[in-house]
Design an enzyme around this catalytic site. Sequence first.
Site, PDB file in Angstrom:
ATOM      1  N   GLY A 114       0.581 -10.468   8.934  1.00 13.36           N
ATOM      2  CA  GLY A 114       1.294 -10.937   7.748  1.00 13.36           C
ATOM      3  C   GLY A 114       0.836 -12.313   7.289  1.00 13.36           C
ATOM      4  N   LYS A 161       0.438  -9.714   2.256  1.00  7.94           N
ATOM      5  CA  LYS A 161       1.500 -10.533   1.694  1.00  7.94           C
ATOM      6  C   LYS A 161       0.977 -11.824   1.061  1.00  7.94           C
ATOM      7  CE  LYS A 161       4.828  -7.776   2.370  1.00  7.94           C
ATOM      8  NZ  LYS A 161       4.963  -7.149   3.643  1.00  7.94           N
ATOM      9  N   HIS A 196       7.629  -5.635  -3.451  1.00 12.66           N
ATOM     10  CA  HIS A 196       7.625  -5.310  -2.018  1.00 12.66           C
ATOM     11  C   HIS A 196       8.326  -3.964  -1.859  1.00 12.66           C
ATOM     12  CE1 HIS A 196       8.916  -6.685   2.290  1.00 12.66           C
ATOM     13  NE2 HIS A 196       7.796  -6.026   2.314  1.00 12.66           N
ATOM     14  N   SER A 238      14.534  -2.707   7.855  1.00 14.12           N
ATOM     15  CA  SER A 238      15.839  -2.292   7.346  1.00 14.12           C
ATOM     16  C   SER A 238      15.795  -0.861   6.839  1.00 14.12           C
ATOM     17  CB  SER A 238      16.280  -3.216   6.209  1.00 14.12           C
ATOM     18  OG  SER A 238      16.235  -4.550   6.623  1.00 14.12           O
ATOM     19  N   GLY A 239      14.792  -0.115   7.266  1.00 18.77           N
ATOM     20  CA  GLY A 239      14.748   1.296   6.898  1.00 18.77           C
ATOM     21  C   GLY A 239      13.709   1.653   5.861  1.00 18.77           C
ATOM     22  N   THR A 246      10.198   1.808   6.000  1.00 16.72           N
ATOM     23  CA  THR A 246       9.168   2.764   6.407  1.00 16.72           C
ATOM     24  C   THR A 246       9.781   4.119   6.749  1.00 16.72           C
ATOM     25  OG1 THR A 246       7.781   0.962   7.176  1.00 16.72           O
ATOM     26  CG2 THR A 246       7.229   3.139   7.978  1.00 16.72           C
ATOM     27  N   SER A 247      10.936   4.112   7.408  1.00 16.32           N
ATOM     28  CA  SER A 247      11.509   5.412   7.776  1.00 16.32           C
ATOM     29  C   SER A 247      11.984   6.173   6.542  1.00 16.32           C
ATOM     30  CB  SER A 247      12.627   5.253   8.807  1.00 16.32           C
ATOM     31  OG  SER A 247      13.641   4.431   8.305  1.00 16.32           O
ATOM     32  N   ASP A 277       4.773  -0.145   1.525  1.00 15.25           N
ATOM     33  CA  ASP A 277       5.049  -1.580   1.532  1.00 15.25           C
ATOM     34  C   ASP A 277       4.942  -2.273   0.177  1.00 15.25           C
ATOM     35  OD1 ASP A 277       5.792  -3.863   3.122  1.00 15.25           O
ATOM     36  OD2 ASP A 277       3.744  -4.581   2.969  1.00 15.25           O
TER      37      ASP A 277
HETATM   38  C1  SPV Z   1       6.790  -6.808   6.428  1.00 17.13           C
HETATM   39  O1  SPV Z   1       7.305  -7.306   7.433  1.00 17.13           O
HETATM   40  O2  SPV Z   1       7.407  -6.622   5.384  1.00 17.13           O
HETATM   41  C2  SPV Z   1       5.393  -6.449   6.471  1.00 17.13           C
HETATM   42  C3  SPV Z   1       4.587  -7.138   7.442  1.00 17.13           C
HETATM   43  O3  SPV Z   1       4.943  -5.681   5.689  1.00 17.13           O
HETATM   44  S1  SPV Z   1       4.231  -8.703   6.909  1.00 17.13           S
HETATM   45  O4  SPV Z   1       2.861  -8.640   6.444  1.00 17.13           O
HETATM   46  O5  SPV Z   1       4.404  -9.605   8.023  1.00 17.13           O
HETATM   47  O6  SPV Z   1       5.082  -9.091   5.800  1.00 17.13           O
HETATM   48 MN    MN Z   2       6.485  -5.590   3.987  1.00 19.58          MN
END
Ligand code: SPV
Ligand code: MN
Length: 603
Positions: free
Chosen positions: A224, A231, A250, A274-275, A277-278, A289
């Site tokens: 990240g 990001k 996002h 917080s759910g 990806t699932s 993402d």
């Molecule tokens: C997230 O945590 O929302 C990610 C990983 O996608 S990061 O790149 O750390 O933000």
């Molecule tokens: Mn993310």
Amino acid sequence: TTDEVERLLRSKMSDEMYRRLMNINNPELHKFIAWAVDLCKPNSVFINTGSPEDLDYIRRRAIEVGEEIPLKTPGHTVHFDSPYDQARAREDTAILLPNGQRLPFIRTKDRDEGLKEMYSLLDGIMKGREMLVGFYSLGPKGSPFSILAVQITDSYYVMHNENILYRTAYDEFVRQGERARFLKFIHSQGELNEMKQSKNIKQRRIYIDLLGETVYSVNTQYGGNSIGLKKLALRLTIKRAMEEGWLSEHMFIIGVEGPNGRVTYFTGAFPSYSGKTSTAMLGRLIGDDLAFLGNVNGEVRAVNPEIGVFGIIEGINPIDDPLIYEVLMKPNEVIFSNVLITEDGEVYWNGMGKPEPERGINYTGKWWRGKTDEKGNPIPPSHPNARFTVSLKAFKNLDPAYDDPNGVVVGGIIFGGRDPDTLVPVVESFNWEHGVVTIAASLESERTAAVIGKPGEREFNPMANLDFLSVDLGIYITNYLKFGEGLTKPPKIFGVNYFLRDEQGSFLNSKEDKRVWLQWMERRVHNELGAITTPIGYIPRYEDLKALFREVLNREYRLEDYTKQFAIRATKLLEKIDRIWKIYSEIPTTPRRFFEVLEEQRR
Ligand code: SPV
Ligand code: MN
């Protein structure tokens, strides 16, 4: 001058690498690379064209230099970040703004000061190393949505990630030549310890220069913070979106299968863990993402800037996440980070549904059960923010439109958070502005392990995008409202909350209930179900959910559960409005309409 640029490049590049770079007829690019060579003083430069040989070279080198460790399963490797470098580093990240300008809620730094500090950190940092240069496209190649980017890094692990997560676009740079406008990312992992982890974490800095559309990242490896196109790019694309009137978000993008083969596309913003990806895995996957959303003839269309997943691995097991679990088990190109390597050379992570091994190797070195850190806290086998990197193509539920240059039409936008006691499990806003104000811009969530800091605290996180905002929040909200005004067919906006608890602290819903909410939203997009009008929006009728629970989960749904879950918690909601009101009233650029909508809600 052109001569100096040529001299600098030739001094570090083989004839072949020089030829590759010069193939792209773009003086700004040549200057950028020459400047980086001059500053970072690498031994040599590698130009990654994205050819199979080049991709293979990066994979191989990552292992040879020890940034990745191969596992027994072909294609699987593990990377370890430093124990102090396992999540987004808010404190070390800043937006650089001229003349010490400031922005609410955003860590900013004076541009001149920040650049000066960064140049001194980068000075000579790549001595003895190879500088890698990669070319990528955020979004499908040749799409009106797409944005080009160049990544410089001295980490094979970082470039390996980018080769999986993004579309390589050397050819596109060659084609566009001088016309190519691109974002710039420069990263160095800095000095490394024996485990090839960034050592100088105290000098970790991530600076985002909006003016130069350049992001600098140094003395860090956590994805990240280091994978420029993820990001870090988001900060730059949010700025561009603001200037051009679109949304850089996002959000996941998925196709939800409704009745009779109908597919309705949704995007969804959730704070990490917080759910998101699932939920994304419940549909046909386009992205998990990030999303670019644009107004195309009055409809919202979305593309995924990525073609891979950098996902949280904790808790992924064959029962709750069968699709991801399968992807992580089969021979395939997967980079695991901060998991445990067992004595058999296999991967283990917390919550994978197997007994915890006695020992192995993790990010702290040799791990055994009961090992504690210097504060006496037990070290788990894998870090709670341990991750996997894998191509979208590995997923069985990949949507055929995932790489469509025109994107997909968005029927609904979902905003979710970790909220123990306020919002119902699913609610539909009355209209675009009501959703933007009372759901998206009012999003609150408990902090999770994806961010350094204490988990559990309730945090304000508008659009789940607060960590990545690079512009004034009031202006960001204004852009959202304006974007909606330009739409003839605006998507419906929904709020979801999977984390409601009772007085004893037990969850009011089970994990699979989100399948039902998703189907309810799908039907609502097509106006096929009625709803109850409440002060906070439309909520499901019991009989509709009862039928959907039968249909989707083959389960009874009790009225008493419904009553608990969908109670409108007026006191809590009013308290929330007060909190949100206070926050926005301290931001001078908040549009007046925002307060009108919030006031209506309160009344
Ligand atoms: C997230 O945590 O929302 C990610 C990983 O996608 S990061 O790149 O750390 O933000
Ligand atoms: Mn993310």
